[in-house]
Design a protein around this motif. Structure first.
Motif, PDB file in Angstrom:
ATOM      1  N   GLN A  68      38.079  44.752  32.684  1.00 32.17           N
ATOM      2  CA  GLN A  68      38.151  45.972  33.481  1.00 32.17           C
ATOM      3  C   GLN A  68      39.520  46.647  33.377  1.00 32.17           C
ATOM      4  O   GLN A  68      39.636  47.870  33.470  1.00 32.17           O
ATOM      5  N   ALA A  69      40.556  45.846  33.179  1.00 33.49           N
ATOM      6  CA  ALA A  69      41.919  46.391  33.087  1.00 33.49           C
ATOM      7  C   ALA A  69      42.073  47.285  31.868  1.00 33.49           C
ATOM      8  O   ALA A  69      42.778  48.305  31.918  1.00 33.49           O
ATOM      9  N   GLY A  70      41.434  46.911  30.774  1.00 35.59           N
ATOM     10  CA  GLY A  70      41.508  47.729  29.561  1.00 35.59           C
ATOM     11  C   GLY A  70      42.929  47.968  29.077  1.00 35.59           C
ATOM     12  O   GLY A  70      43.245  49.048  28.579  1.00 35.59           O
ATOM     13  N   GLY A  71      43.789  46.983  29.265  1.00 35.29           N
ATOM     14  CA  GLY A  71      45.169  47.120  28.807  1.00 35.29           C
ATOM     15  C   GLY A  71      46.123  47.700  29.834  1.00 35.29           C
ATOM     16  O   GLY A  71      47.332  47.725  29.618  1.00 35.29           O
ATOM     17  N   LYS A  72      45.594  48.171  30.972  1.00 37.50           N
ATOM     18  CA  LYS A  72      46.438  48.741  32.027  1.00 37.50           C
ATOM     19  C   LYS A  72      46.764  47.663  33.075  1.00 37.50           C
ATOM     20  O   LYS A  72      46.006  46.714  33.248  1.00 37.50           O
ATOM     21  N   PRO A  73      47.878  47.810  33.789  1.00 36.48           N
ATOM     22  CA  PRO A  73      48.222  46.817  34.811  1.00 36.48           C
ATOM     23  C   PRO A  73      47.287  46.893  36.010  1.00 36.48           C
ATOM     24  O   PRO A  73      46.866  47.978  36.415  1.00 36.48           O
ATOM     25  N   LEU A  74      46.959  45.732  36.555  1.00 39.99           N
ATOM     26  CA  LEU A  74      46.163  45.647  37.777  1.00 39.99           C
ATOM     27  C   LEU A  74      46.857  44.717  38.760  1.00 39.99           C
ATOM     28  O   LEU A  74      47.422  43.689  38.370  1.00 39.99           O
ATOM     29  N   ARG A  75      46.785  45.070  40.051  1.00 39.08           N
ATOM     30  CA  ARG A  75      47.336  44.241  41.119  1.00 39.08           C
ATOM     31  C   ARG A  75      46.167  43.670  41.925  1.00 39.08           C
ATOM     32  O   ARG A  75      45.308  44.411  42.406  1.00 39.08           O
ATOM     33  N   VAL A  76      46.174  42.332  42.079  1.00 41.47           N
ATOM     34  CA  VAL A  76      45.024  41.636  42.644  1.00 41.47           C
ATOM     35  C   VAL A  76      45.445  40.795  43.841  1.00 41.47           C
ATOM     36  O   VAL A  76      46.454  40.071  43.784  1.00 41.47           O
TER      37      VAL A  76
ATOM     38  N   ILE B  62      48.601  38.762  40.160  1.00 40.30           N
ATOM     39  CA  ILE B  62      48.161  38.295  41.479  1.00 40.30           C
ATOM     40  C   ILE B  62      49.313  38.512  42.452  1.00 40.30           C
ATOM     41  O   ILE B  62      50.334  37.830  42.391  1.00 40.30           O
ATOM     42  N   VAL B  63      49.157  39.465  43.364  1.00 34.65           N
ATOM     43  CA  VAL B  63      50.253  39.813  44.273  1.00 34.65           C
ATOM     44  C   VAL B  63      50.186  39.034  45.586  1.00 34.65           C
ATOM     45  O   VAL B  63      51.167  38.998  46.336  1.00 34.65           O
ATOM     46  N   ALA B  64      49.043  38.416  45.873  1.00 36.13           N
ATOM     47  CA  ALA B  64      48.905  37.607  47.097  1.00 36.13           C
ATOM     48  C   ALA B  64      47.803  36.581  46.888  1.00 36.13           C
ATOM     49  O   ALA B  64      46.752  36.899  46.317  1.00 36.13           O
ATOM     50  N   THR B  65      48.044  35.342  47.325  1.00 38.84           N
ATOM     51  CA  THR B  65      47.038  34.286  47.336  1.00 38.84           C
ATOM     52  C   THR B  65      46.907  33.793  48.768  1.00 38.84           C
ATOM     53  O   THR B  65      47.888  33.352  49.369  1.00 38.84           O
ATOM     54  N   LYS B  66      45.695  33.884  49.323  1.00 37.06           N
ATOM     55  CA  LYS B  66      45.470  33.514  50.715  1.00 37.06           C
ATOM     56  C   LYS B  66      44.343  32.476  50.799  1.00 37.06           C
ATOM     57  O   LYS B  66      43.188  32.767  50.503  1.00 37.06           O
ATOM     58  N   TRP B  67      44.726  31.258  51.189  1.00 40.89           N
ATOM     59  CA  TRP B  67      43.754  30.177  51.350  1.00 40.89           C
ATOM     60  C   TRP B  67      43.166  30.220  52.754  1.00 40.89           C
ATOM     61  O   TRP B  67      43.834  30.602  53.711  1.00 40.89           O
ATOM     62  N   GLY B  68      41.890  29.788  52.885  1.00 34.36           N
ATOM     63  CA  GLY B  68      41.295  29.735  54.212  1.00 34.36           C
ATOM     64  C   GLY B  68      39.849  29.274  54.177  1.00 34.36           C
ATOM     65  O   GLY B  68      39.182  29.325  53.133  1.00 34.36           O
TER      66      GLY B  68
ATOM     67  N   GLN C 223      47.505  45.040  55.286  1.00 31.85           N
ATOM     68  CA  GLN C 223      48.672  45.554  56.012  1.00 31.85           C
ATOM     69  C   GLN C 223      49.965  45.268  55.258  1.00 31.85           C
ATOM     70  O   GLN C 223      50.894  46.078  55.257  1.00 31.85           O
ATOM     71  N   ALA C 224      50.015  44.113  54.597  1.00 32.96           N
ATOM     72  CA  ALA C 224      51.253  43.706  53.909  1.00 32.96           C
ATOM     73  C   ALA C 224      51.398  44.323  52.528  1.00 32.96           C
ATOM     74  O   ALA C 224      52.522  44.495  52.027  1.00 32.96           O
ATOM     75  N   GLU C 225      50.274  44.633  51.891  1.00 30.32           N
ATOM     76  CA  GLU C 225      50.297  45.124  50.508  1.00 30.32           C
ATOM     77  C   GLU C 225      49.724  46.541  50.460  1.00 30.32           C
ATOM     78  O   GLU C 225      48.532  46.744  50.659  1.00 30.32           O
ATOM     79  N   SER C 226      50.576  47.500  50.172  1.00 33.81           N
ATOM     80  CA  SER C 226      50.126  48.896  50.165  1.00 33.81           C
ATOM     81  C   SER C 226      49.497  49.304  48.843  1.00 33.81           C
ATOM     82  O   SER C 226      48.856  50.344  48.758  1.00 33.81           O
ATOM     83  N   SER C 227      49.674  48.479  47.811  1.00 34.05           N
ATOM     84  CA  SER C 227      49.158  48.825  46.494  1.00 34.05           C
ATOM     85  C   SER C 227      48.398  47.642  45.904  1.00 34.05           C
ATOM     86  O   SER C 227      48.990  46.709  45.352  1.00 34.05           O
ATOM     87  N   ILE C 228      47.068  47.678  46.053  1.00 29.12           N
ATOM     88  CA  ILE C 228      46.187  46.650  45.502  1.00 29.12           C
ATOM     89  C   ILE C 228      45.048  47.353  44.764  1.00 29.12           C
ATOM     90  O   ILE C 228      44.490  48.330  45.251  1.00 29.12           O
ATOM     91  N   ASP C 229      44.724  46.845  43.604  1.00 26.27           N
ATOM     92  CA  ASP C 229      43.602  47.407  42.841  1.00 26.27           C
ATOM     93  C   ASP C 229      42.305  46.643  43.069  1.00 26.27           C
ATOM     94  O   ASP C 229      41.221  47.226  43.031  1.00 26.27           O
ATOM     95  N   TRP C 230      42.419  45.317  43.265  1.00 22.67           N
ATOM     96  CA  TRP C 230      41.230  44.481  43.416  1.00 22.67           C
ATOM     97  C   TRP C 230      41.437  43.443  44.520  1.00 22.67           C
ATOM     98  O   TRP C 230      42.537  42.909  44.687  1.00 22.67           O
ATOM     99  N   ILE C 231      40.362  43.148  45.244  1.00 20.32           N
ATOM    100  CA  ILE C 231      40.256  41.959  46.084  1.00 20.32           C
ATOM    101  C   ILE C 231      39.258  41.036  45.399  1.00 20.32           C
ATOM    102  O   ILE C 231      38.122  41.437  45.107  1.00 20.32           O
ATOM    103  N   VAL C 232      39.679  39.805  45.128  1.00 19.57           N
ATOM    104  CA  VAL C 232      38.841  38.831  44.433  1.00 19.57           C
ATOM    105  C   VAL C 232      38.875  37.524  45.213  1.00 19.57           C
ATOM    106  O   VAL C 232      39.948  37.095  45.668  1.00 19.57           O
ATOM    107  N   GLY C 233      37.720  36.889  45.381  1.00 16.10           N
ATOM    108  CA  GLY C 233      37.742  35.618  46.089  1.00 16.10           C
ATOM    109  C   GLY C 233      36.365  35.078  46.377  1.00 16.10           C
ATOM    110  O   GLY C 233      35.376  35.472  45.739  1.00 16.10           O
TER     111      GLY C 233
END
Length: 361
Positions: A185-193, A223-229, A245-255
């Motif tokens: 999906q990134a196609g060579g572009k940066p992604l923040r997850v 991967i800008v944040a890893t949250k276990w739970g 709230q903590a991350e103003s720039s995210i492209d994807w939520i994965v989990g």
């Protein structure tokens, strides 16, 4: 263990001499998903990354009314409802007794050990276990096997070589598959997850995390944040809200699936609908969200098949087939928003109207 591959490929031939028992369902009342030949992977005993492909056919009758007991870590989320569905449907199909015990959550290891003791004390012919902690249940599983009770692992790994048989998956494969989808999906572009792998310390979650991070190492997907739970939806919702709230720039939520489910509403509430969602595994709600294009991707570990195969292995062992050391993985699949999703008869989740059952008589 000789000629195991042939036994897997010709599993239906193994049941030709089994007689019918009272209470077994006819084919018309059995979920169609259990009547199919199941595509499987069999891992090499010395290298989990090397697999052999094959097919598995579930038994359609048992030789007697065996009594089985299953210990599950939780019923808090729809994934375990699907495990219940697979176990109950196959038990009803072949005409055996089944008791399912719920430990109440991934922080209740002592309750699961007590449940395993209860399974043994009530005289179960065989026990199925989806471990809260693979190391945590090891000594109890070793004791049960030593006492002569077959123990079959399903979904979550038990860290013991004495387990009679295993119907599971290396969940690292689901993490890798999700990462590969993101790279495409990134196609060579940066992604923040933002990454939500599940309960910290749970074997399946650790393996999924390893696969996801290894596959993304050195790529333009960060991967800008890893949250276990815990896999409870409310827990995952809280983690997502905190992350937004903590991350103003995210492209994807994965989990995990409950995180993906919770993310749909959380992103709308936060007016962040430009963020896309992917799930490492499936539930009925995730699949419906994929079909509605609210979630872009979901892995499918075929957990209904996984549960049914575990029960199948237990009955085969009781009926004289030596399945000691056999490990079977239903071959992973995926749902994507650009392809049709079968919502009525899936190997990945229970029907929407199915209510969990804890006893089959």
């Amino acid at each position: 263990m000789k000629n195991l591959t042939a036994r897997i490929l010709c599993a239906s031939a193994l049941i030709s001499g089994i007689v019918s028992v009272a209470g077994a369902q006819d084919a018309a009342s059995t979920p169609a998903v259990l009547l199919r030949s199941i595509p499987i992977l069999k891992p090499d005993s010395s290298n989990i990354n090397v697999v052999t492909e094959g097919e598995w056919t579930l038994l359609d009758k048992a030789s007697k009314k065996w009594s089985l007991c299953a210990s599950l870590p939780t019923m808090k989320d729809p994934y375990w409802k699907a495990v219940d569905y697979g176990l109950v449907s196959q038990a009803e199909r072949i005409g055996i007794k089944l008791t399912i015990l719920d430990a109440g959550g991934y922080d209740n290891l002592s309750k699961q050990i007590s449940d395993l003791e209860d399974c043994a004390s009530t005289g179960a012919d065989a026990i199925l276990v989806a471990a809260i902690s693979g190391e945590g249940v090891k000594s109890k599983v070793d004791q049960l096997v030593s006492d002569g009770t077959p123990v079959i692992e399903t979904v979550n790994r038990v860290e013991s070589p004495n387990v009679t048989g295993r119907s599971t998956l290396d969940f690292k494969r689901l993490g890798i598959a999700a990462a590969d989808y993101l790279k495409d999906q990134a196609g060579g572009k940066p992604l923040r997850v933002a990454w939500f792998p599940g309960p910290e310390g749970a074997g399946w979650a650790v393996r999924s995390d390893e696969g996801f991070k290894e596959a993304l190492k050195g790529t333009n997907v960060e991967i800008v944040a890893t949250k276990w739970g815990d896999t409870g939806r409310d827990v995952q919702l809280g983690l997502i809200e905190d992350t937004l709230q903590a991350e103003s720039s995210i492209d994807w939520i994965v989990g995990v699936a409950p995180a993906a489910e919770a993310a749909v509403g959380a992103l709308k509430d936060a007016d962040r609908t430009e963020v896309k969602i992917a799930s490492t595994y499936q539930t009925d709600a995730v699949a419906r969200a994929v079909a509605a294009k609210d979630i872009a991707y979901s892995g499918n570990d075929n957990v209904v098949w996984m549960a049914a195969i575990a029960l199948d292995l237990a009955v085969r062992q009781l009926q004289g087939e030596d399945i000691k050391g056999v490990e079977i993985w239903p071959k992973p699949q995926a749902f994507t928003s650009d392809k049709p999703v079968d919502l009525e008869n899936s190997s990945g989740f229970a029907p929407q109207d199915f209510q969990p059952k804890f006893q089959v008589q």
